[in-house]
Motif scaffolding. Structure first.
Motif, PDB file in Angstrom:
ATOM      1  N   ALA A 169       0.833  -1.204   0.000  1.00 16.50           N
ATOM      2  CA  ALA A 169       0.000   0.000   0.000  1.00 16.50           C
ATOM      3  C   ALA A 169       0.869   1.256   0.000  1.00 16.50           C
ATOM      4  O   ALA A 169       0.564   2.233  -0.692  1.00 16.50           O
ATOM      5  CB  ALA A 169      -0.937  -0.002   1.207  1.00 16.50           C
ATOM      6  N   GLU A 170       1.972   1.235   0.754  1.00 14.30           N
ATOM      7  CA  GLU A 170       2.847   2.403   0.808  1.00 14.30           C
ATOM      8  C   GLU A 170       3.555   2.620  -0.526  1.00 14.30           C
ATOM      9  O   GLU A 170       3.713   3.755  -0.984  1.00 14.30           O
ATOM     10  CB  GLU A 170       3.876   2.242   1.929  1.00 14.30           C
ATOM     11  N   GLU A 171       3.993   1.533  -1.171  1.00 15.66           N
ATOM     12  CA  GLU A 171       4.621   1.666  -2.492  1.00 15.66           C
ATOM     13  C   GLU A 171       3.618   2.209  -3.518  1.00 15.66           C
ATOM     14  O   GLU A 171       3.978   3.016  -4.373  1.00 15.66           O
ATOM     15  CB  GLU A 171       5.156   0.307  -2.945  1.00 15.66           C
ATOM     16  N   THR A 172       2.375   1.780  -3.409  1.00 14.94           N
ATOM     17  CA  THR A 172       1.341   2.270  -4.320  1.00 14.94           C
ATOM     18  C   THR A 172       1.101   3.754  -4.103  1.00 14.94           C
ATOM     19  O   THR A 172       0.940   4.526  -5.055  1.00 14.94           O
ATOM     20  CB  THR A 172       0.036   1.491  -4.116  1.00 14.94           C
ATOM     21  N   ARG A 173       1.064   4.176  -2.843  1.00 15.38           N
ATOM     22  CA  ARG A 173       0.904   5.602  -2.534  1.00 15.38           C
ATOM     23  C   ARG A 173       2.072   6.401  -3.108  1.00 15.38           C
ATOM     24  O   ARG A 173       1.874   7.480  -3.681  1.00 15.38           O
ATOM     25  CB  ARG A 173       0.823   5.800  -1.027  1.00 15.38           C
ATOM     26  N   CYS A 174       3.289   5.883  -2.978  1.00 17.24           N
ATOM     27  CA  CYS A 174       4.456   6.580  -3.514  1.00 17.24           C
ATOM     28  C   CYS A 174       4.389   6.667  -5.035  1.00 17.24           C
ATOM     29  O   CYS A 174       4.735   7.698  -5.619  1.00 17.24           O
ATOM     30  CB  CYS A 174       5.737   5.865  -3.091  1.00 17.24           C
ATOM     31  N   LEU A 175       3.923   5.584  -5.674  1.00 17.49           N
ATOM     32  CA  LEU A 175       3.800   5.603  -7.127  1.00 17.49           C
ATOM     33  C   LEU A 175       2.779   6.642  -7.559  1.00 17.49           C
ATOM     34  O   LEU A 175       2.999   7.385  -8.522  1.00 17.49           O
ATOM     35  CB  LEU A 175       3.400   4.213  -7.629  1.00 17.49           C
ATOM     36  N   LYS A 176       1.663   6.719  -6.842  1.00 17.08           N
ATOM     37  CA  LYS A 176       0.650   7.729  -7.151  1.00 17.08           C
ATOM     38  C   LYS A 176       1.234   9.133  -7.045  1.00 17.08           C
ATOM     39  O   LYS A 176       1.024   9.981  -7.921  1.00 17.08           O
ATOM     40  CB  LYS A 176      -0.542   7.586  -6.198  1.00 17.08           C
ATOM     41  N   LEU A 212      -4.998   3.721 -10.953  1.00 19.89           N
ATOM     42  CA  LEU A 212      -4.100   2.955 -10.090  1.00 19.89           C
ATOM     43  C   LEU A 212      -4.937   2.320  -8.993  1.00 19.89           C
ATOM     44  O   LEU A 212      -5.520   3.029  -8.171  1.00 19.89           O
ATOM     45  CB  LEU A 212      -3.026   3.887  -9.501  1.00 19.89           C
ATOM     46  N   PHE A 213      -5.018   0.985  -8.988  1.00 23.22           N
ATOM     47  CA  PHE A 213      -5.829   0.306  -7.973  1.00 23.22           C
ATOM     48  C   PHE A 213      -5.454  -1.173  -7.932  1.00 23.22           C
ATOM     49  O   PHE A 213      -4.955  -1.733  -8.916  1.00 23.22           O
ATOM     50  CB  PHE A 213      -7.326   0.450  -8.295  1.00 23.22           C
ATOM     51  N   PRO A 214      -5.671  -1.835  -6.781  1.00 23.44           N
ATOM     52  CA  PRO A 214      -5.430  -3.282  -6.707  1.00 23.44           C
ATOM     53  C   PRO A 214      -6.382  -4.030  -7.633  1.00 23.44           C
ATOM     54  O   PRO A 214      -7.536  -3.634  -7.807  1.00 23.44           O
ATOM     55  CB  PRO A 214      -5.737  -3.617  -5.237  1.00 23.44           C
ATOM     56  N   ASP A 215      -5.895  -5.098  -8.234  1.00 21.77           N
ATOM     57  CA  ASP A 215      -6.735  -5.908  -9.106  1.00 21.77           C
ATOM     58  C   ASP A 215      -7.902  -6.465  -8.287  1.00 21.77           C
ATOM     59  O   ASP A 215      -7.691  -7.188  -7.304  1.00 21.77           O
ATOM     60  CB  ASP A 215      -5.906  -7.053  -9.684  1.00 21.77           C
ATOM     61  N   PRO A 216      -9.144  -6.140  -8.655  1.00 27.45           N
ATOM     62  CA  PRO A 216     -10.283  -6.557  -7.837  1.00 27.45           C
ATOM     63  C   PRO A 216     -10.594  -8.048  -7.905  1.00 27.45           C
ATOM     64  O   PRO A 216     -11.445  -8.524  -7.140  1.00 27.45           O
ATOM     65  CB  PRO A 216     -11.448  -5.729  -8.418  1.00 27.45           C
ATOM     66  N   GLU A 217      -9.910  -8.807  -8.798  1.00 30.57           N
ATOM     67  CA  GLU A 217     -10.153 -10.242  -8.885  1.00 30.57           C
ATOM     68  C   GLU A 217      -9.566 -11.001  -7.701  1.00 30.57           C
ATOM     69  O   GLU A 217      -9.971 -12.121  -7.406  1.00 30.57           O
ATOM     70  CB  GLU A 217      -9.548 -10.788 -10.191  1.00 30.57           C
ATOM     71  N   GLN A 218      -8.614 -10.378  -6.987  1.00 29.78           N
ATOM     72  CA  GLN A 218      -7.986 -11.052  -5.860  1.00 29.78           C
ATOM     73  C   GLN A 218      -8.730 -10.736  -4.571  1.00 29.78           C
ATOM     74  O   GLN A 218      -9.517  -9.811  -4.492  1.00 29.78           O
ATOM     75  CB  GLN A 218      -6.524 -10.614  -5.735  1.00 29.78           C
ATOM     76  N   ASP A 219      -8.480 -11.535  -3.534  1.00 26.10           N
ATOM     77  CA  ASP A 219      -9.091 -11.294  -2.226  1.00 26.10           C
ATOM     78  C   ASP A 219      -8.448 -10.083  -1.566  1.00 26.10           C
ATOM     79  O   ASP A 219      -7.223  -9.877  -1.665  1.00 26.10           O
ATOM     80  CB  ASP A 219      -8.925 -12.515  -1.317  1.00 26.10           C
ATOM     81  N   ALA A 220      -9.254  -9.289  -0.892  1.00 26.71           N
ATOM     82  CA  ALA A 220      -8.732  -8.125  -0.174  1.00 26.71           C
ATOM     83  C   ALA A 220      -7.942  -8.581   1.047  1.00 26.71           C
ATOM     84  O   ALA A 220      -8.340  -9.533   1.729  1.00 26.71           O
ATOM     85  CB  ALA A 220      -9.879  -7.215   0.261  1.00 26.71           C
ATOM     86  N   PRO A 221      -6.808  -7.935   1.340  1.00 31.94           N
ATOM     87  CA  PRO A 221      -6.029  -8.297   2.526  1.00 31.94           C
ATOM     88  C   PRO A 221      -6.727  -7.816   3.787  1.00 31.94           C
ATOM     89  O   PRO A 221      -7.706  -7.067   3.744  1.00 31.94           O
ATOM     90  CB  PRO A 221      -4.703  -7.551   2.311  1.00 31.94           C
ATOM     91  N   SER A 222      -6.218  -8.232   4.938  1.00 28.23           N
ATOM     92  CA  SER A 222      -6.768  -7.779   6.207  1.00 28.23           C
ATOM     93  C   SER A 222      -6.459  -6.304   6.384  1.00 28.23           C
ATOM     94  O   SER A 222      -5.575  -5.749   5.733  1.00 28.23           O
ATOM     95  CB  SER A 222      -6.167  -8.582   7.369  1.00 28.23           C
ATOM     96  N   ALA A 223      -7.199  -5.662   7.284  1.00 23.81           N
ATOM     97  CA  ALA A 223      -7.022  -4.226   7.499  1.00 23.81           C
ATOM     98  C   ALA A 223      -5.635  -3.914   8.030  1.00 23.81           C
ATOM     99  O   ALA A 223      -5.049  -2.874   7.706  1.00 23.81           O
ATOM    100  CB  ALA A 223      -8.089  -3.695   8.443  1.00 23.81           C
ATOM    101  N   GLU A 224      -5.086  -4.782   8.867  1.00 27.27           N
ATOM    102  CA  GLU A 224      -3.771  -4.557   9.449  1.00 27.27           C
ATOM    103  C   GLU A 224      -2.699  -5.236   8.615  1.00 27.27           C
ATOM    104  O   GLU A 224      -2.857  -6.388   8.205  1.00 27.27           O
ATOM    105  CB  GLU A 224      -3.720  -5.090  10.885  1.00 27.27           C
ATOM    106  N   PRO A 225      -1.590  -4.527   8.325  1.00 26.22           N
ATOM    107  CA  PRO A 225      -0.491  -5.169   7.586  1.00 26.22           C
ATOM    108  C   PRO A 225       0.157  -6.269   8.412  1.00 26.22           C
ATOM    109  O   PRO A 225       0.143  -6.216   9.645  1.00 26.22           O
ATOM    110  CB  PRO A 225       0.471  -4.004   7.346  1.00 26.22           C
ATOM    111  N   PRO A 226       0.705  -7.299   7.759  1.00 24.85           N
ATOM    112  CA  PRO A 226       1.370  -8.385   8.504  1.00 24.85           C
ATOM    113  C   PRO A 226       2.589  -7.883   9.254  1.00 24.85           C
ATOM    114  O   PRO A 226       3.282  -6.977   8.796  1.00 24.85           O
ATOM    115  CB  PRO A 226       1.750  -9.378   7.405  1.00 24.85           C
TER     116      PRO A 226
END
Length: 229
Positions: A169-176, A212-226
Motif C-alpha cells: 500500500a505504501e509503495e502504491t501511494r508513492c507511485l501515485k 491505479l488500484f489493486p486488481d479486484p479479482e484477488q481477495d482483499a487483505p486484512s485491514a492490518e499489515p502483517p
C-alpha cells in the motif's frame, strides 16, 4: 470545519503535487452530489478546458437539448461548482444581453475519503467516482474513433497501456505521488490565459489519464499489515 481546515486536511490526505490551493478545491464527499453525474462532469470539463460558455452553446457541443443542459447547469451552479462569468472573463466575445455565461469556479476538484462509518458520504463518493470513470471511458473511446483523422505523430505518441505490479500500500501511494509529480512537471492547459507564453504552436490539449488500484479479482487483505516476526 472551516473551508481552510477542509482544504488543509484534503491536501495532507491526498499528498497531491497537482493541487494548487489558489486554483483548485478539495471537496468533501457530502458536497459531491452536484457532480455525481457524467453529463454534469462533462459540462464542467468543457468550461474548464475552453472557458466560459452558455447552456445553449454547451448543449450544441454535447449534442443534448438546451432544456436538459440548462437543468444540469443549474445543478452545478447550486453546488457552487460553476459561477456566472463576468464581462472580463469573456475576452471580447460578443454576447446577447439575455445570455447567461458560466465559468468553472475552480480549475480542478479533489476529494478525500469520508470518515469511517459515514455511509451516506461514501455512497456519494462512489457515485462521483463512477461518473468520473464513465466520462474518462467516453473520452478514451472518443479518441479511438477520432485518431485516424490525426497526424501519425500524434497516433504514435498516444497509448493505452497497463502493467501489473506487485506493490505494498505504501509503495502504491508513492507511485501515485510520483506519477502526479511527473504530470505536474509538464505545462498545464489554462483556459483563462489569453496567450500563454512559451507554448509551441503545434501544442494541443492532451488528456492525461492514469488509473491505479489493486486488481479486484484477488481477495482483499486484512485491514492490518502483517507483522515481521
Amino acid at each position: 470545519m472551516s473551508i481552510e481546515d477542509s482544504e488543509r486536511q484534503g491536501r495532507d490526505s491526498l499528498d497531491q503535487p497537482l493541487f494548487d490551493p489558489a486554483r483548485d478545491v478539495v471537496t468533501e464527499a457530502a458536497a459531491l452530489q452536484a457532480l455525481a453525474h457524467p453529463l454534469r462532469l462533462r459540462l464542467l470539463g468543457l468550461l474548464r478546458l475552453y472557458g466560459p460558455s452558455t447552456a445553449t452553446r454547451l448543449a450544441e457541443v454535447c449534442g443534448e437539448s438546451p432544456a436538459l443542459v440548462s437543468y444540469h447547469v443549474r445543478k452545478l451552479a447550486a453546488g457552487n461548482v460553476i459561477v456566472e462569468a463576468e464581462q472580463a472573463d469573456l475576452n471580447g466575445v460578443s454576447t446577447h444581453s439575455r445570455d447567461r455565461w458560466w465559468k468553472a469556479a475552480r480549475r480542478s476538484t479533489f476529494t478525500g475519503l469520508p470518515p469511517e462509518g459515514d455511509e451516506e458520504s461514501a455512497a456519494l463518493l462512489d457515485e462521483f467516482a463512477s461518473a468520473v470513470l464513465s466520462l474518462n471511458t467516453d473520452r478514451a473511446r472518443g479518441w479511438l474513433s477520432a485518431q485516424h483523422k490525426w497526424p501519425r505523430r500524434w497516433q504514435e505518441a498516444s497509448t493505452f497501456s497497463d502493467v501489473p505490479l506487485r506493490l505494498t500500500a505504501e509503495e502504491t501511494r508513492c507511485l501515485k505521488h510520483d506519477m502526479a509529480a511527473l504530470l505536474a512537471s509538464y505545462r498545464r492547459h489554462d483556459s483563462t490565459a489569453v496567450a500563454e507564453e512559451g507554448v509551441p504552436d503545434d501544442a494541443v490539449i492532451v488528456a492525461a489519464q492514469f488509473l491505479l488500484f489493486p486488481d479486484p479479482e484477488q481477495d482483499a487483505p486484512s485491514a492490518e499489515p502483517p507483522r515481521n516476526i
